[in-house]
Design an enzyme around this catalytic site. Structure first.
Site, PDB file in Angstrom:
ATOM      1  CG  HIS A 129      24.784 -22.722  56.337  1.00 19.98           C
ATOM      2  ND1 HIS A 129      25.998 -23.078  55.797  1.00 19.98           N
ATOM      3  CD2 HIS A 129      24.376 -21.626  55.645  1.00 19.98           C
ATOM      4  CE1 HIS A 129      26.298 -22.241  54.821  1.00 19.98           C
ATOM      5  NE2 HIS A 129      25.332 -21.360  54.703  1.00 19.98           N
TER       6      HIS A 129
ATOM      7  CE  LYS B  33      27.821 -30.080  43.747  1.00 15.86           C
ATOM      8  NZ  LYS B  33      26.604 -30.882  43.558  1.00 15.86           N
TER       9      LYS B  33
END
Lengths: 294, 187
Positions: free
Chosen positions: B35, B99
């Site tokens: 990222h 999550k």
């Protein structure tokens, strides 16, 4: 030394792949209590299936095999350096075999050592026991997701209205549960230390995870607080994975240690449902397994 | 409901918070290092348009020259919050699996670019690894190390819950608000 390494390798394998019975029992109760055909029930059913597959295939319950924390009681005169050397070899081999993920990263360069060995990893907590003839080794594998939701509060905390008393402790512990939501892979277990300095307070909070989930605190005030934190947390509706549901916490274990007059820390460590903790008692030379713990 | 990759925008727009879905097709793993790399202007040698990005650092072992996935549950997504919306746009993603949920910036990105956030069961590394039928390839392995590399996985019926949809709905926001309110009454 060869026998010690092999025994520690088996301890790592069991810790990574096999859920302790005390935690498994509480997870089973929470599945039975959950509303049927909900996402919470889906999460708990998946967790149960996962525990079964991991044990059967001898593979990690969770891919984040976490911080490797050894807690070792050695007889007086036991050579701690020999133990450390054998444990490091066992950790490197367990990583090669896939019982542990490559989890040790250089904080400055970002380079993964590939072996789980490096400055600060794994960690050892040694205690000497007078009169002991055996080595008691306990291992906790604590994943990063749950580690990241740990919290330390310095009381008084005016934002939370928490004074320097057990009521104040209750307020900050419940705040930690609220802030964690499902991010620490709930339903989880809290290890809490009241007192200490910033470092020791967190260290003692993690040692609470060595207690079996179904034990009771010998201090009646702390025992009552432990029960109350679990009961209140389970009324918040955060639920497994934060999906909403009945079980937010599986347990809460609290200790108190002395503090400076100027300091009043409450440190909260969060352990995910994948509560990986095992132990073994070895002969003084580490070569023979006397019994498995938990 | 089964989602087959590549996924169309129409299918994504039909999903709502609380839906249980199963993904079949190809997913790519990507977490912290990737990222930041993409945010800093880097590009990957794989086309993920219409695809699924999985926040996961798997345990991979090479057996007889083939990569085998030993464990592959989701990692905490919130660390990617500063970058996720930009990455969704840049790669043309239709779904992000992770999550713990993500924040407002990602939620706005899901709405704007037609994407959903799917919550896999954290810690369920074995159930999810069993859904991975094949490891098709890997990139950035040398640069980022195994847990941070981009693994291309062929999956079958990979189970998730929609917890952030493309209409501004977020289960995480709802549960936080209601649990905060309940706690205020119990204090």
């Amino acid at each position: 030394m060869a026998g010690l390494k092999e025994n520690l390798l088996e301890l790592i394998r069991r810790t990574s792949a096999e859920m302790p019975d005390d935690v498994h029992r509480v997870l089973t109760e929470s599945l039975q209590a959950e509303e049927k055909r909900t996402t919470a029930e889906f999460a708990l059913k998946t967790i149960h299936a996962n525990i079964e597959i991991a044990a059967r295939k001898s593979q990690p319950i969770c891919q984040d095999t976490g911080s490797i924390l050894f807690y070792v009681h050695v007889p007086v005169g036991g050579d701690q350096l020999v133990f450390e050397e054998a444990a490091r070899e066992a950790v490197a081999e367990a990583t090669k075999k896939g019982f542990l993920r490559q989890n040790s990263v250089d904080s400055l360069t970002g380079k993964n050592s590939g072996t789980n060995l490096g400055p600060g990893t794994p960690t050892f907590h040694f205690t000497q026991t007078r009169g002991a003839t055996a080595v008691d080794v306990r291992l906790i594998l604590k994943g990063g997701g749950c580690e990241n939701v740990g919290a330390q509060y310095s009381l008084p905390d005016s934002r939370l209205g928490a004074d320097r008393d057990l009521k104040g402790c209750r307020r900050v512990i419940l705040d930690a549960v609220l802030q964690a939501q499902g991010k620490g892979c709930g339903p989880g277990v809290l290890g809490v230390c009241i007192g200490g300095d910033r470092a020791t307070s967190y260290a003692f909070s993690k040692e609470q995870f060595l207690r079996p989930l179904d034990d009771r605190n010998p201090n009646p005030e702390l025992d009552a607080l432990e029960q109350e934190i679990v009961a209140t947390s389970n009324q918040l509706g955060i639920g497994p994975m934060g999906f909403g549901g009945k079980t937010t916490l599986l347990g809460c274990k609290i200790c108190a240690v002395n503090r400076l007059p100027a300091s009043y820390f409450v440190s909260i460590s969060y352990m995910c449902w994948a509560f990986r903790r095992r132990g073994v008692v070895l002969s003084a030379d580490g070569g023979t397994i006397e019994k498995w713990l938990y | 409901m089964e989602l087959k990759t590549p996924i169309s925008e129409d299918v994504i727009r039909s999903l709502h918070v609380g839906d249980l879905v199963e993904i079949t097709g190809v997913v790519h793993t990507g977490r912290d290092a990737v990222h930041k790399f993409l945010h800093d202007g880097g590009s990957l040698p794989v086309d993920m348009r219409g695809g699924v990005l999985y926040h996961c650092g798997p345990v991979m072992v090479k057996e007889d020259g083939q990569w085998v996935c030993k464990a592959a549950g989701p990692t905490t997504s919130t660390r990617e919050e500063p970058y996720q919306a930009g990455v969704i746009q840049k790669l043309g993603l239709r779904a992000v699996i992770g999550k713990g949920g993500m924040g407002d910036k990602t939620l706005a990105g899901c709405k704007e670019f037609g994407c959903v956030y799917l919550h896999a069961v954290g810690g369920a590394a074995q159930v999810l690894a069993e859904c991975i039928k094949k490891v098709r390839g890997v990139c950035m392995l040398e640069e980022f190390g195994s847990p941070e590399a981009v693994w291309e996985l062929e999956v079958e019926k990979f189970p998730c819950v929609v917890t952030m949809d493309s209409h501004g709905g977020s289960l995480h926001k709802d549960v936080f608000a209601s649990s905060k309110e309940k706690l205020a009454k119990l204090l």
